[in-house]
Design a protein around this motif. Structure first.
Motif, PDB file in Angstrom:
ATOM      1  N   HIS A  32     -38.222 126.969  23.326  1.00 52.60           N
ATOM      2  CA  HIS A  32     -38.314 127.342  21.915  1.00 52.60           C
ATOM      3  C   HIS A  32     -37.385 126.514  21.032  1.00 52.60           C
ATOM      4  CE1 HIS A  32     -41.227 130.416  22.144  1.00 52.60           C
ATOM      5  NE2 HIS A  32     -40.532 131.173  22.975  1.00 52.60           N
ATOM      6  N   GLY A  33     -36.589 125.648  21.651  1.00 55.50           N
ATOM      7  CA  GLY A  33     -35.664 124.851  20.852  1.00 55.50           C
ATOM      8  C   GLY A  33     -35.582 123.419  21.357  1.00 55.50           C
ATOM      9  N   VAL A  34     -35.460 122.486  20.417  1.00 57.25           N
ATOM     10  CA  VAL A  34     -35.261 121.072  20.781  1.00 57.25           C
ATOM     11  C   VAL A  34     -34.045 120.573  20.011  1.00 57.25           C
ATOM     12  CG1 VAL A  34     -36.226 118.747  20.726  1.00 57.25           C
ATOM     13  CG2 VAL A  34     -37.728 120.705  21.142  1.00 57.25           C
ATOM     14  N   LEU A  35     -33.077 120.012  20.736  1.00 59.15           N
ATOM     15  CA  LEU A  35     -31.854 119.515  20.119  1.00 59.15           C
ATOM     16  C   LEU A  35     -31.815 118.004  20.330  1.00 59.15           C
ATOM     17  CD1 LEU A  35     -29.720 121.381  18.841  1.00 59.15           C
ATOM     18  CD2 LEU A  35     -28.353 121.061  20.876  1.00 59.15           C
ATOM     19  N   ILE A  36     -31.764 117.251  19.240  1.00 56.13           N
ATOM     20  CA  ILE A  36     -31.746 115.791  19.365  1.00 56.13           C
ATOM     21  C   ILE A  36     -30.429 115.255  18.827  1.00 56.13           C
ATOM     22  CG2 ILE A  36     -32.922 113.647  18.754  1.00 56.13           C
ATOM     23  CD1 ILE A  36     -35.459 115.205  18.360  1.00 56.13           C
ATOM     24  N   ASP A  49     -44.509 125.923  18.655  1.00 58.68           N
ATOM     25  CA  ASP A  49     -43.644 127.094  18.538  1.00 58.68           C
ATOM     26  C   ASP A  49     -42.203 126.836  18.988  1.00 58.68           C
ATOM     27  OD1 ASP A  49     -43.066 129.679  17.808  1.00 58.68           O
ATOM     28  OD2 ASP A  49     -43.579 130.522  19.768  1.00 58.68           O
ATOM     29  N   ALA A  50     -41.700 125.649  18.671  1.00 67.26           N
ATOM     30  CA  ALA A  50     -40.304 125.339  18.990  1.00 67.26           C
ATOM     31  C   ALA A  50     -39.608 124.798  17.734  1.00 67.26           C
ATOM     32  CB  ALA A  50     -40.219 124.318  20.110  1.00 67.26           C
ATOM     33  N   THR A  51     -38.331 125.108  17.599  1.00 63.71           N
ATOM     34  CA  THR A  51     -37.545 124.632  16.462  1.00 63.71           C
ATOM     35  C   THR A  51     -36.770 123.376  16.863  1.00 63.71           C
ATOM     36  OG1 THR A  51     -37.243 126.936  15.824  1.00 63.71           O
ATOM     37  CG2 THR A  51     -35.825 125.318  14.741  1.00 63.71           C
ATOM     38  N   ARG A 103     -34.549 119.891  10.526  1.00 64.19           N
ATOM     39  CA  ARG A 103     -33.288 120.620  10.404  1.00 64.19           C
ATOM     40  C   ARG A 103     -32.168 119.807  11.013  1.00 64.19           C
ATOM     41  NH1 ARG A 103     -33.858 126.900  11.961  1.00 64.19           N
ATOM     42  NH2 ARG A 103     -34.681 127.600   9.986  1.00 64.19           N
ATOM     43  N   THR A 104     -30.988 119.891  10.416  1.00 61.81           N
ATOM     44  CA  THR A 104     -29.859 119.131  10.937  1.00 61.81           C
ATOM     45  C   THR A 104     -28.636 120.031  11.092  1.00 61.81           C
ATOM     46  OG1 THR A 104     -29.306 118.515   8.669  1.00 61.81           O
ATOM     47  CG2 THR A 104     -30.557 116.911   9.929  1.00 61.81           C
ATOM     48  N   ALA A 105     -27.732 119.612  11.966  1.00 61.71           N
ATOM     49  CA  ALA A 105     -26.454 120.301  12.124  1.00 61.71           C
ATOM     50  C   ALA A 105     -25.406 119.249  12.461  1.00 61.71           C
ATOM     51  CB  ALA A 105     -26.541 121.348  13.225  1.00 61.71           C
ATOM     52  N   LEU A 106     -24.142 119.604  12.251  1.00 62.23           N
ATOM     53  CA  LEU A 106     -23.076 118.616  12.402  1.00 62.23           C
ATOM     54  C   LEU A 106     -22.895 118.171  13.851  1.00 62.23           C
ATOM     55  CD1 LEU A 106     -21.372 117.384  10.184  1.00 62.23           C
ATOM     56  CD2 LEU A 106     -19.509 118.891  10.844  1.00 62.23           C
ATOM     57  N   GLY A 162     -25.652 123.079  16.273  1.00 57.23           N
ATOM     58  CA  GLY A 162     -27.097 123.015  16.482  1.00 57.23           C
ATOM     59  C   GLY A 162     -27.562 124.144  17.371  1.00 57.23           C
ATOM     60  N   MET A 163     -26.807 124.401  18.434  1.00 60.60           N
ATOM     61  CA  MET A 163     -27.127 125.501  19.353  1.00 60.60           C
ATOM     62  C   MET A 163     -27.097 126.841  18.610  1.00 60.60           C
ATOM     63  SD  MET A 163     -27.774 124.902  22.598  1.00 60.60           S
ATOM     64  CE  MET A 163     -27.610 123.705  23.911  1.00 60.60           C
ATOM     65  N   ALA A 164     -26.084 126.989  17.740  1.00 58.39           N
ATOM     66  CA  ALA A 164     -25.962 128.229  16.966  1.00 58.39           C
ATOM     67  C   ALA A 164     -27.177 128.404  16.056  1.00 58.39           C
ATOM     68  CB  ALA A 164     -24.675 128.213  16.137  1.00 58.39           C
ATOM     69  N   LEU A 165     -27.633 127.302  15.459  1.00 57.29           N
ATOM     70  CA  LEU A 165     -28.802 127.333  14.587  1.00 57.29           C
ATOM     71  C   LEU A 165     -30.040 127.750  15.378  1.00 57.29           C
ATOM     72  CD1 LEU A 165     -29.036 126.607  11.576  1.00 57.29           C
ATOM     73  CD2 LEU A 165     -29.871 124.363  12.237  1.00 57.29           C
ATOM     74  N   LEU A 166     -30.167 127.223  16.595  1.00 55.66           N
ATOM     75  CA  LEU A 166     -31.321 127.563  17.441  1.00 55.66           C
ATOM     76  C   LEU A 166     -31.263 129.026  17.864  1.00 55.66           C
ATOM     77  CD1 LEU A 166     -31.735 124.411  19.715  1.00 55.66           C
ATOM     78  CD2 LEU A 166     -33.206 125.182  17.853  1.00 55.66           C
ATOM     79  N   ALA A 167     -30.045 129.503  18.153  1.00 52.91           N
ATOM     80  CA  ALA A 167     -29.898 130.905  18.546  1.00 52.91           C
ATOM     81  C   ALA A 167     -30.316 131.813  17.389  1.00 52.91           C
ATOM     82  CB  ALA A 167     -28.453 131.181  18.959  1.00 52.91           C
ATOM     83  N   LYS A 168     -29.955 131.406  16.165  1.00 55.73           N
ATOM     84  CA  LYS A 168     -30.331 132.180  14.979  1.00 55.73           C
ATOM     85  C   LYS A 168     -31.860 132.175  14.817  1.00 55.73           C
ATOM     86  CE  LYS A 168     -29.072 132.392  10.071  1.00 55.73           C
ATOM     87  NZ  LYS A 168     -30.004 131.448   9.409  1.00 55.73           N
ATOM     88  N   ALA A 169     -32.465 130.993  14.980  1.00 49.76           N
ATOM     89  CA  ALA A 169     -33.923 130.884  14.863  1.00 49.76           C
ATOM     90  C   ALA A 169     -34.599 131.775  15.896  1.00 49.76           C
ATOM     91  CB  ALA A 169     -34.360 129.433  15.041  1.00 49.76           C
ATOM     92  N   ARG A 170     -33.988 131.837  17.095  1.00 48.50           N
ATOM     93  CA  ARG A 170     -34.551 132.647  18.170  1.00 48.50           C
ATOM     94  C   ARG A 170     -34.501 134.133  17.809  1.00 48.50           C
ATOM     95  NH1 ARG A 170     -32.601 129.712  22.327  1.00 48.50           N
ATOM     96  NH2 ARG A 170     -30.586 130.672  22.028  1.00 48.50           N
TER      97      ARG A 170
END
Lengths: 124, 124
Positions: free
Chosen positions: A43-47, A74-76, A101-104, A109-117
């Protein structure tokens, strides 16, 4: 052609981009990510692009493309680690990375994905 | 020279090696990792080598070197994602990667680090 590895961590896929990508590598990454999201149900992709000193319009489009493909599956997607100079250049070039979406850094980024989840779970 | 990024996730540092490393890059990675362990107080280092199709004696020594440095700095190193052909070649070459812990993939590597962390806490 370099193949960029995709690491699975729980329901998140992590990609670290280290080399200035040729077109072939970028297209292969899109395909690989789409396949991996589909097979793992991630459900999440971090690049992470902290190693990139230049993000041109091609890479910008690629990031937006991955983000769009992931969304349909269906993945952020969150892009992390962008260098300040890269952000400045992107804006100067008129590339706004719309829909990306971006994060520092990885942790944010992980926190953002956890929130999206959480939002996904609550929304259902 | 390519600089290999080191991602911080909690008290673990994650490194994905994607390119066949030149000597300079490998030495820089050792230095960077030592500095990063010291500044972050990380207790775990995860090195993903799934993209490497060849691990020669130089890279083998580098992995053992990082592992040794990390140990002195009170961190555990786990090498993950080694391709079967690489393992076969290493053994044929007589390189046993002594002192280097390995795991099949990132998730198992993370589990190994979590176990090492628990043992560390209990040991004190």
């Amino acid at each position: 052609m370099n193949k960029i590895p995709i690491l699975r961590m729980g329901d998140t896929l992590l990609v670290t981009i280290q080399v200035d990508m040729e077109d072939q590598t970028a297209l292969a990454l899109q395909d690989d990510l789409a396949a991996k999201i589909s097979t793992t149900g991630a459900h999440g992709v971090l690049i992470d692009i902290s190693a990139l000193e230049i993000v041109d319009s091609f890479v910008g489009r690629m990031l937006a493309g991955i983000s769009g493909i992931a969304r349909i599956l269906d993945a952020t997607t969150v892009v992390v680690g962008m260098q300040p100079a890269v952000a400045i250049t992107l804006v100067e070039l008129g590339l706004s990375l719309e829909g990306v979406r971006t994060a520092l850094d990885v942790e944010r980024g992980m926190a953002l994905l956890a929130k999206a989840r959480r939002e996904r779970v609550l929304g259902r």
